[in-house]
Design a protein around this motif. Structure first.
Motif, short mmCIF file in Angstrom:
data_model
loop_
_atom_site.label_atom_id
_atom_site.label_comp_id
_atom_site.label_asym_id
_atom_site.label_seq_id
_atom_site.Cartn_x
_atom_site.Cartn_y
_atom_site.Cartn_z
N THR A 60 8.16 -8.28 -27.88
CA THR A 60 6.85 -8.73 -27.37
C THR A 60 5.93 -7.86 -26.25
O THR A 60 5.35 -7.67 -25.69
N HIS A 61 6.78 -6.41 -27.04
CA HIS A 61 6.70 -5.41 -26.38
C HIS A 61 6.30 -4.04 -27.75
O HIS A 61 7.63 -3.48 -27.51
N VAL A 62 5.51 -4.23 -28.71
CA VAL A 62 5.18 -2.95 -29.43
C VAL A 62 4.37 -1.75 -28.72
O VAL A 62 2.75 -2.55 -29.04
N HIS A 63 4.28 -0.89 -29.39
CA HIS A 63 2.52 0.30 -29.77
C HIS A 63 2.58 0.33 -31.12
O HIS A 63 3.30 2.11 -31.88
N ALA A 64 1.96 -0.75 -32.37
CA ALA A 64 2.06 -0.19 -33.44
C ALA A 64 0.20 0.25 -33.67
O ALA A 64 -0.55 -0.73 -33.59
N VAL A 150 -3.49 -9.60 -22.08
CA VAL A 150 -4.21 -8.57 -21.43
C VAL A 150 -3.42 -6.82 -20.71
O VAL A 150 -1.92 -8.16 -19.89
N LYS A 151 -2.98 -6.26 -20.49
CA LYS A 151 -1.85 -4.64 -19.88
C LYS A 151 -2.83 -4.27 -19.01
O LYS A 151 -4.07 -3.61 -18.96
N ILE A 152 -1.90 -4.40 -18.09
CA ILE A 152 -2.35 -3.14 -16.55
C ILE A 152 -0.95 -2.24 -16.63
O ILE A 152 -0.26 -2.00 -17.68
N ALA A 252 7.00 -5.53 -17.57
CA ALA A 252 7.22 -5.02 -18.20
C ALA A 252 8.25 -3.71 -18.14
O ALA A 252 8.26 -3.60 -16.67
N HIS A 253 9.24 -3.74 -18.36
CA HIS A 253 9.89 -3.10 -18.54
C HIS A 253 10.31 -3.26 -17.29
O HIS A 253 11.18 -2.40 -15.97
N LEU A 254 11.23 -4.55 -17.03
CA LEU A 254 12.25 -5.10 -16.65
C LEU A 254 11.60 -5.21 -15.03
O LEU A 254 12.25 -5.24 -13.78
N THR A 308 10.75 -4.40 -26.60
CA THR A 308 11.31 -2.83 -26.87
C THR A 308 11.09 -1.53 -26.66
O THR A 308 11.53 -0.66 -26.68
N ASP A 309 9.64 -1.79 -27.16
CA ASP A 309 8.13 -0.17 -26.33
C ASP A 309 8.90 0.39 -27.75
O ASP A 309 8.61 1.76 -28.46
N LEU A 310 9.23 -0.16 -28.75
CA LEU A 310 9.06 0.58 -30.36
C LEU A 310 7.53 0.62 -30.35
O LEU A 310 6.67 0.28 -30.24
#
Ligand SMILES: [Zn+2]
Length: 379
Positions: A60-64, A150-152, A252-254, A308-310
């Motif tokens: 649920t957390h990647v930057h591609a 949507v991300k803040i 995000a990030h716990l 993961t933030d991969l």
């Protein structure tokens, strides 16, 4: 004799009641499709990835921001779904927002339904008169095009200031109509608010974030004591949660409460609309007391999303990314699903060996529930 028997009956009835109540706290177990895979404790990473794939996992957390058929093949091979997250960053880690969005869209459209888009907006224009209506219009268009979240970002709370020099917090009234609109559209807010506590502490080579702050001094609040304290920023985040009970928020990030799962548990108990992802913070769960983390993940098994933030960026080789992504998934699987030993910065970590139904929730079910539309049937 008669009295003793009565006592025993009362004890049995009370004990049964307590047991039943405890079972109500935990959702009923679901049939697992991975039991066979879990029996194999072989240290071969191929086995770990096979067991991981059997979960129909969602990251649920990647930057591609790049497309490559070899990469899409990996997603298919791992039965993997992704949330591709855009970040609005004036320091330009992923280029300007329009370019970043175009690249993310390209990746999502080339993913054969395996990636969905999490959009964002530029908060720096917050003083413009038409700010909220303009952002809402833009978001609605993006939702219609398929965006699911949507991300803040941490710049709200840590960088953005008003003319009087005060910091704009995530619960600022200027963002309220936007949060209401996201909730009304049944979309999810991914909130990267504040940073790990080490951001405010003296450099410590043992910290999982030591290298990040060495390379990004502008975000290292230890060097900027005039900036808001972490507690102030998280209090504003909590206020946002309280003010928007109909808005699903994934911290995000716990949720930036990486050093103590009790802090996360306290928010879960207080805000039913709040969940967290594990992105880039699995190391913190590894170095925390094992039984405490294990009990936390079992008790709150419906509130923690795997992330993961991969990254998959334009300046990086596909081969390197494939290696990095697979290694991360194999390591995380080993830590959460097996009792094997892992090495982290010279420390020996014992895997959590979580029950299969809990793994299924963390790797799949929670993502689908908290971020509707994240994992449509593959095309
Ligand atoms: Zn991220």
């Amino acid at each position: 004799m008669h009295l003793d028997l009565k006592k025993i009956i009362i004890i049995v009835v009370v004990a049964a009641g307590v047991t039943a109540a405890a079972f109500r706290v935990l959702p009923p177990p679901i049939p697992s499709i991975v039991t066979a895979a879990l029996v194999d404790k072989s240290p071969d990473a191929g086995d770990e990835l096979r067991a991981f794939a059997a979960m129909e996992p969602v990251d649920t957390h990647v930057h591609a921001f790049r497309s490559d058929p070899d990469f899409t093949n990996l997603l298919a091979r791992l039965h993997l779904h992704l949330l591709d997250i855009c970040v609005s960053d004036r320091h330009g880690i992923y280029s300007d927002l329009a370019t970043e969005l175009a690249r993310a869209n390209g990746f999502v459209h080339g993913s054969q339904g395996r990636a969905q888009l999490c959009v964002t907006f530029d908060p720096f224009d917050f003083q413009q008169k038409d700010f909220a209506p303009r952002i809402i219009k833009q978001l609605r268009r993006q939702f219609a095009d398929g965006a699911v979240a949507v991300k803040i970002w941490k710049n709200i709370g840590m960088e953005l200031t008003k003319p009087d020099g005060s910091y704009v917090m995530p619960d600022d009234p200027v963002f309220e109509p936007i949060y209401k609109a996201i909730a009304a559209e049944n979309k999810t807010l991914v909130a990267h608010v504040a940073e790990p506590s080490s951001c405010w502490q003296a450099p410590n080579p043992d910290s999982p974030d030591y290298d990040y702050y060495k390379e990004n001094p502008q975000w290292y609040m230890y060097l900027h004591p005039d900036h808001p304290r972490k507690e102030v920023i998280l209090a504003a985040r909590d206020h946002l949660l309280a003010e928007n009970p109909k808005l699903r928020v994934v911290g995000a990030h716990l949720g930036s409460m990486e050093t103590d799962v009790d802090e996360i548990a306290r928010r879960f108990d207080q805000y039913p609309n709040f969940a967290v992802d594990t992105a880039a913070r699995m190391e913190y769960l590894m170095i925390a007391p094992r039984e405490k983390v294990r009990n936390f993940l079992i008790k709150y098994q419906d509130r923690v999303l795997y992330g993961t933030d991969l990254e998959f960026l334009s300046d990086e080789s596909t081969a390197e990314a494939l290696k990095d992504w697979q290694e991360t998934y194999a390591r995380d699987w080993k830590f959460l699903a097996t009792d094997q030993a892992l090495d982290y910065k010279g420390r020996k970590i014992e895997g959590l060996n979580l029950p299969a139904p809990v793994l299924r929730r963390i790797f799949h079910d929670n993502a689908v529930r908290w971020i509707p539309g994240i994992a449509p049937p593959a095309k």
